[in-house]
Write a protein that holds these residues in place. Structure first.
Motif, short mmCIF file in Angstrom:
data_model
loop_
_atom_site.label_atom_id
_atom_site.label_comp_id
_atom_site.label_asym_id
_atom_site.label_seq_id
_atom_site.Cartn_x
_atom_site.Cartn_y
_atom_site.Cartn_z
N ARG A 134 -6.40 -14.33 1.50
CA ARG A 134 -7.26 -13.84 0.41
C ARG A 134 -7.60 -14.94 -0.59
O ARG A 134 -8.68 -14.94 -1.17
CB ARG A 134 -6.56 -12.69 -0.32
N SER A 135 -6.66 -15.87 -0.80
CA SER A 135 -6.95 -16.89 -1.82
C SER A 135 -7.53 -18.19 -1.23
O SER A 135 -7.68 -19.18 -1.93
CB SER A 135 -5.70 -17.19 -2.65
N ALA A 136 -7.86 -18.16 0.07
CA ALA A 136 -8.31 -19.41 0.71
C ALA A 136 -9.78 -19.74 0.44
O ALA A 136 -10.19 -20.88 0.61
CB ALA A 136 -8.08 -19.33 2.22
N GLY A 137 -10.58 -18.75 0.05
CA GLY A 137 -11.99 -19.04 -0.24
C GLY A 137 -12.96 -18.45 0.78
O GLY A 137 -14.11 -18.89 0.85
N PHE A 138 -12.53 -17.46 1.57
CA PHE A 138 -13.46 -16.77 2.48
C PHE A 138 -14.37 -15.87 1.64
O PHE A 138 -13.96 -15.37 0.59
CB PHE A 138 -12.69 -15.93 3.50
N SER A 139 -15.59 -15.60 2.15
CA SER A 139 -16.50 -14.75 1.38
C SER A 139 -16.10 -13.28 1.50
O SER A 139 -16.39 -12.47 0.62
CB SER A 139 -17.94 -14.96 1.84
N LYS A 140 -15.44 -12.93 2.62
CA LYS A 140 -15.06 -11.53 2.81
C LYS A 140 -13.79 -11.48 3.67
O LYS A 140 -13.68 -12.23 4.66
CB LYS A 140 -16.20 -10.81 3.53
N VAL A 141 -12.84 -10.63 3.29
CA VAL A 141 -11.62 -10.48 4.10
C VAL A 141 -11.38 -8.99 4.33
O VAL A 141 -11.31 -8.21 3.37
CB VAL A 141 -10.37 -11.07 3.37
N GLU A 142 -11.27 -8.61 5.60
CA GLU A 142 -10.89 -7.22 5.91
C GLU A 142 -9.52 -7.27 6.54
O GLU A 142 -9.29 -8.05 7.48
CB GLU A 142 -11.87 -6.61 6.91
N ALA A 143 -8.59 -6.46 6.02
CA ALA A 143 -7.22 -6.59 6.52
C ALA A 143 -6.52 -5.25 6.59
O ALA A 143 -6.78 -4.34 5.80
CB ALA A 143 -6.43 -7.52 5.61
N VAL A 144 -5.63 -5.13 7.58
CA VAL A 144 -4.79 -3.94 7.73
C VAL A 144 -3.37 -4.41 7.92
O VAL A 144 -3.11 -5.34 8.69
CB VAL A 144 -5.19 -3.14 9.00
N MET A 145 -2.44 -3.80 7.19
CA MET A 145 -1.01 -4.07 7.40
C MET A 145 -0.41 -2.84 8.06
O MET A 145 -0.62 -1.72 7.57
CB MET A 145 -0.29 -4.26 6.07
N SER A 146 0.34 -3.04 9.13
CA SER A 146 0.98 -1.88 9.75
C SER A 146 2.20 -2.35 10.53
O SER A 146 2.60 -3.52 10.43
CB SER A 146 -0.02 -1.15 10.66
N TYR A 147 2.77 -1.45 11.32
CA TYR A 147 3.92 -1.82 12.14
C TYR A 147 3.49 -1.90 13.60
O TYR A 147 2.87 -0.96 14.11
CB TYR A 147 5.06 -0.80 11.97
N THR A 148 3.82 -3.01 14.24
CA THR A 148 3.46 -3.18 15.65
C THR A 148 4.21 -2.16 16.49
O THR A 148 5.39 -1.90 16.21
CB THR A 148 3.89 -4.59 16.13
N PRO A 149 3.57 -1.61 17.52
CA PRO A 149 4.29 -0.66 18.37
C PRO A 149 5.29 -1.35 19.30
O PRO A 149 5.21 -1.25 20.52
CB PRO A 149 3.18 0.04 19.16
N LEU A 150 6.22 -2.09 18.70
CA LEU A 150 7.26 -2.76 19.49
C LEU A 150 8.48 -1.85 19.48
O LEU A 150 9.08 -1.63 18.42
CB LEU A 150 7.62 -4.10 18.84
N THR A 151 8.81 -1.33 20.65
CA THR A 151 9.90 -0.35 20.66
C THR A 151 11.27 -1.02 20.76
O THR A 151 12.25 -0.51 20.24
CB THR A 151 9.72 0.64 21.84
N SER A 152 11.31 -2.21 21.38
CA SER A 152 12.62 -2.83 21.59
C SER A 152 13.26 -3.20 20.25
O SER A 152 12.62 -3.73 19.35
CB SER A 152 12.46 -4.09 22.44
#
Ligand SMILES: C[S@@+](CC[C@H](N)C(=O)[O-])C[C@H]1O[C@@H](n2cnc3c(N)ncnc32)[C@H](O)[C@@H]1O
Length: 285
Positions: free
Chosen positions: A251-269
């Motif tokens: 976000r602070s790098a200087g891109f004109s637009k950032v779309e982001a999602v934070m979630s949990y990977t479906p890693l079962t192990s």
């Protein structure tokens, strides 16, 4: 205590012998130096990718990369073939070929020379992608080259020359995230107005494991901190840090637009619980 933290506490108790073995491994790796660690890490990534195929992760990645199909190349020849020019930083064994549009031109950077054989074997299976040899096989020496690993320098990649830059599970282990992002912005083509209904170039795709973002999962958060700050995790896994806030950096790098999602990977192990929190970000120059 959240259920997941209970699982992690249980895992630590049940794996004490393995932790002792890990300490022994640390000792051997310390004796044998950086080259053995690079070799070990390249083999580990190859082994994990070969033996832990997860259809849910494949689906997640297919979804994440699906918008690559709407990028039009700045290069008229590639554009005619519906291909795009992609730079993948930290390519490792080359696990992302199947998500790239047919006819694409792929250039790759990785500082660990022991990935080269695995990567070269893998790219033979994808004749539909015009892939190049790993650009630089310079081995990082953490003390002397700190902050100047290939992704941080990328002298072999010209300014404004690639349509898309991809990183998957890389920002966790680079020496200097901000410097990498500066390089990403340098090499991406500027975005032009949509041509033929499609966006012209200039996109950055980052799929990364990150620091636990939910403070309720304090056991995971504390383990991520402790294992990283102690140096144990980075030492065993070639510089990987569990506690990076990659989204803040993007976000602070200087891109004109950032779309982001934070979630949990479906890693079962249970083995992958510490890298479950992850970030999917697509940024435009
Ligand atoms: C966890 S592996 C991920 C490999 C691959 N991207 C994947 O998704 O399987 C991290 C990769 O980043 C590379 N790497 C580490 N430091 C780097 C740097 N400074 N510049 C570029 N690549 C780097 C490592 O050599 C390794 O290939």
């Amino acid at each position: 205590m959240a259920e997941v933290d209970h699982h992690i506490a249980q895992w630590v108790r049940g794996h004490l012998p393995y932790l002792a073995l890990a300490l022994l491994l640390v000792w051997v790796l310390r004796l044998k130096g950086a080259d053995v660690r690079h070799r070990w890490f390249a083999f580990l990534m190859y082994f994990i990718n070969k033996n832990t195929k997860n259809p849910k992760i494949e689906e997640l990645k297919r979804d994440f990369f699906s918008s690559l199909g709407s990028v039009a190349s700045h290069d008229p020849v590639l554009r005619k073939q519906n291909g795009i020019k992609i730079l993948e930083i930290g390519v490792g064994t080359g696990v992302n070929f199947s998500y790239y549009p047919d006819g694409s031109h792929l250039i790759v950077v990785d500082p660990n020379p022991h990935f080269a054989n695995y990567y070269n074997e893998n790219r033979k299976k994808y004749p539909n992608i015009h892939s190049e040899e790993i650009l630089s096989l310079q081995v990082r020496r953490r003390t002397r080259l700190r902050g100047r690993g290939p992704g941080e320098a990328m002298t072999g990649v010209a300014d404004s020359s690639v349509d898309v830059v991809v990183v998957t599970l890389v920002l966790c282990s680079v020496d200097n995230v901000d410097q990498i992002l500066k390089q990403v912005l340098r090499v991406l083509v500027p975005v032009s107005p949509p041509a033929l209904g499609r966006l012209l170039g200039g996109k950055f795709y980052a799929l990364e494991h990150v620091r636990e973002f939910d403070n309720n999962h304090w056991v995971r958060q504390s383990l991520q901190e402790w294992l990283t700050i102690s140096g144990l995790w980075p030492f065993l896994f070639d510089g990987c840090c569990l506690n990076r806030d990659c989204l803040a950096a993007i976000r602070s790098a200087g891109f004109s637009k950032v779309e982001a999602v934070m979630s949990y990977t479906p890693l079962t192990s249970i083995h992958f619980q510490l890298i479950k929190p992850h970030l999917e970000a697509i940024a435009i120059k």
